[in-house]
Each structure stands twice: as structure tokens, then as C-alpha cells.
Design a protein around this motif. Sequence first.
Motif, PDB file in Angstrom:
ATOM      1  N   SER A 131       3.452   6.148  -6.274  1.00 47.24           N
ATOM      2  CA  SER A 131       2.506   6.845  -5.894  1.00 47.24           C
ATOM      3  C   SER A 131       2.312   5.488  -4.190  1.00 47.24           C
ATOM      4  O   SER A 131       1.992   5.436  -3.431  1.00 47.24           O
ATOM      5  N   ARG A 132       2.856   4.206  -4.505  1.00 44.73           N
ATOM      6  CA  ARG A 132       2.510   3.443  -3.696  1.00 44.73           C
ATOM      7  C   ARG A 132       3.156   3.809  -2.525  1.00 44.73           C
ATOM      8  O   ARG A 132       2.721   3.561  -1.318  1.00 44.73           O
ATOM      9  N   LEU A 133       4.780   4.714  -2.600  1.00 48.21           N
ATOM     10  CA  LEU A 133       5.456   4.902  -1.646  1.00 48.21           C
ATOM     11  C   LEU A 133       4.643   6.239  -0.842  1.00 48.21           C
ATOM     12  O   LEU A 133       5.413   6.823   0.631  1.00 48.21           O
ATOM     13  N   ARG A 134       4.499   6.688  -1.526  1.00 53.56           N
ATOM     14  CA  ARG A 134       2.672   7.587  -1.532  1.00 53.56           C
ATOM     15  C   ARG A 134       1.597   7.801  -0.417  1.00 53.56           C
ATOM     16  O   ARG A 134       1.173   8.891  -0.139  1.00 53.56           O
ATOM     17  N   SER A 135       1.608   6.332  -0.868  1.00 53.58           N
ATOM     18  CA  SER A 135      -0.003   5.931  -0.088  1.00 53.58           C
ATOM     19  C   SER A 135       0.382   5.597   1.623  1.00 53.58           C
ATOM     20  O   SER A 135       1.905   5.924   1.882  1.00 53.58           O
ATOM     21  N   ILE A 146       4.499   4.132   5.649  1.00 51.93           N
ATOM     22  CA  ILE A 146       5.686   3.648   6.806  1.00 51.93           C
ATOM     23  C   ILE A 146       6.845   2.840   6.755  1.00 51.93           C
ATOM     24  O   ILE A 146       7.570   3.135   7.357  1.00 51.93           O
ATOM     25  N   GLU A 147       6.484   1.737   5.719  1.00 51.56           N
ATOM     26  CA  GLU A 147       7.700   1.260   5.188  1.00 51.56           C
ATOM     27  C   GLU A 147       8.772   2.303   4.447  1.00 51.56           C
ATOM     28  O   GLU A 147       9.793   1.785   4.885  1.00 51.56           O
ATOM     29  N   GLU A 148       8.792   3.183   4.061  1.00 52.65           N
ATOM     30  CA  GLU A 148       9.360   4.288   3.380  1.00 52.65           C
ATOM     31  C   GLU A 148      10.503   4.495   4.832  1.00 52.65           C
ATOM     32  O   GLU A 148      11.823   4.534   4.570  1.00 52.65           O
ATOM     33  N   GLU A 149       9.219   5.229   5.670  1.00 50.01           N
ATOM     34  CA  GLU A 149      10.169   5.905   7.067  1.00 50.01           C
ATOM     35  C   GLU A 149      10.794   4.202   7.826  1.00 50.01           C
ATOM     36  O   GLU A 149      12.043   5.201   8.298  1.00 50.01           O
ATOM     37  N   ASP A 199      -4.914   6.165   7.314  1.00 49.59           N
ATOM     38  CA  ASP A 199      -4.728   7.275   7.439  1.00 49.59           C
ATOM     39  C   ASP A 199      -4.740   8.840   8.185  1.00 49.59           C
ATOM     40  O   ASP A 199      -4.229   9.369   8.176  1.00 49.59           O
ATOM     41  N   GLU A 200      -5.969   8.155   9.140  1.00 51.93           N
ATOM     42  CA  GLU A 200      -5.796   9.475  10.363  1.00 51.93           C
ATOM     43  C   GLU A 200      -4.787   8.940  11.260  1.00 51.93           C
ATOM     44  O   GLU A 200      -4.282  10.308  12.118  1.00 51.93           O
TER      45      GLU A 200
END
Length: 270
Positions: free
Chosen positions: A19-23, A28-31, A228-229
Amino acid sequence: MDAVAKGIIDNYKSFDEDSRLRSAYGIIEEEHTRKLIAKHLASQPLDVYDVGGGTGHYSLWLASLAHRVYFSDIVPKHVDIFRNRSQNVASINIEDARALSYANDVADLVILNGPLYHLLERDDRLKALNEAKRILKPNGLLLAFSISRFAGLNYALSSGEIFNDDYFEMVKGEVASGVRDNRPGKNKTFVSAYFHLLEEVESEVKEAGLSVENSFGVGLMWSPPGIDEILTNPVKRLRLLQAVELIESNPMQGAKMLTVGRKIEHRITI
């Protein structure tokens, strides 16, 4: 299982990596991480070993690009999550990065995104790096991710946790020593981790016998107001990603650092 392995597994009993990587922060980190990994991919399929791959976000992406992916993690829960969602992956194993079961000289690319910051002792980190070197083919690449020494401090400043006495005491310790000590788990973060200085992680990669080609800053140490926005606004999202790219050439300004090492092929000449 030794105490080190048990400690890493215990880290994730109360910490949800998936869920951390889906926050918003994790997106942003994953991308950005994908962008940096993509810089080191070839056009033809590679043998990619994702060691400490968490719940497999990057393995799934790499497999979708037709690379042969060998996924592993030390946490059984993570491996089970990935096994239930995996597609077109060459293998899925529970592995300790310090003692891999893979043969010598099999990997075009090894990704260590987890082991270097979960292993508190330098000797253990060197074992993981030497194992990565062992399984790399001659001229193969290692992508070694570490956490920046000041990531916790900067996050505390941006989030207001700096005024949380327990969090501040934890941050003071990790800035001084590199070791995050969150026992007995008063703060909502890892129980323990290691935060590197740039010269330190590059020195460890070199000591394992790999040449260091470059290091990059990865992701953000902080979350901007209204993230989030921002992620739902294409113009603002692009600007945020452009800002993250500015961090690449200043590794210590990223939440994580990526150090690229190469296994040099030694030819015997007569």
C-alpha cells in the motif's frame, strides 16, 4: 534463519509495503524509479534479477516489457502477494540477498531495492553486494538503491513530525549514525533501517569489486501540500516530476539514491 533475516521479516508485520507504493508519495517514487531503471535497459530482453523485490511492482513492469524476470524477497508475505498477481515471470523465490541460490554469471541486470537499507551492518551489506556481483554476467549492471542519510530529517520537517519527541529522537540517532532505531515501534515507520551517505554507498559497491558508473537521487524526501490533488492535475503532476528530475544529479537530495555498478570483465591477455 538468523536474527538479521528475522528482523527484516518482522519489520513488515506492521508495515504494508504494497500500500505504500500505492499512496500518493509512493506513486511518485515508483514512477521516478521506473524512469531511472529504464535508462539502464537494453532494447533486447535481459535476464533481470529483482532481489529484495518487495511485492513485485517493478518485476511486473519489467516482465511486461518482455524481460526475463527472476523475482525474490526475504519476506514470505511479499512473495505470496507477488505470486498471486505475477504473470510471465521466470521464477519467484524466497531469498536472502546475502546468500542467493542462483548460479554464477546469470544476470544481465541485478536490482537491489531494499537489501542495502534493511541490512544494518556493513559486513552484511557487503555480502549482499558480493552476491549481486557473483550472479552478474561479465559487464552486467547492478542497480543498488539506498536511503539518503537525511531523508528522515527532511520528512520530519515537512510533515510536522519534527515536533513529535519520539520521532525527533529517532531522527537524531539516524543522522548521527545512519541507523534508524524505532524500537519499540512508537513511530509509524520501519523498526530499523540503514540510511547512507553517498560516498559510503559508493565505497561499499567498490569494495565488492564493482566499478561505480554513476549515482542518482530518487524521489522526494517530502510531500508537497495537496499531493493527492497534484496527482490528479496533469499540469501540476508534470511539474512535480520535472522537479524530481532536478534531484537526479544531486543524490543526497533524494529520499533514495541509486548507485550503478558494473561487473568488469577481466580478459587474460598473452
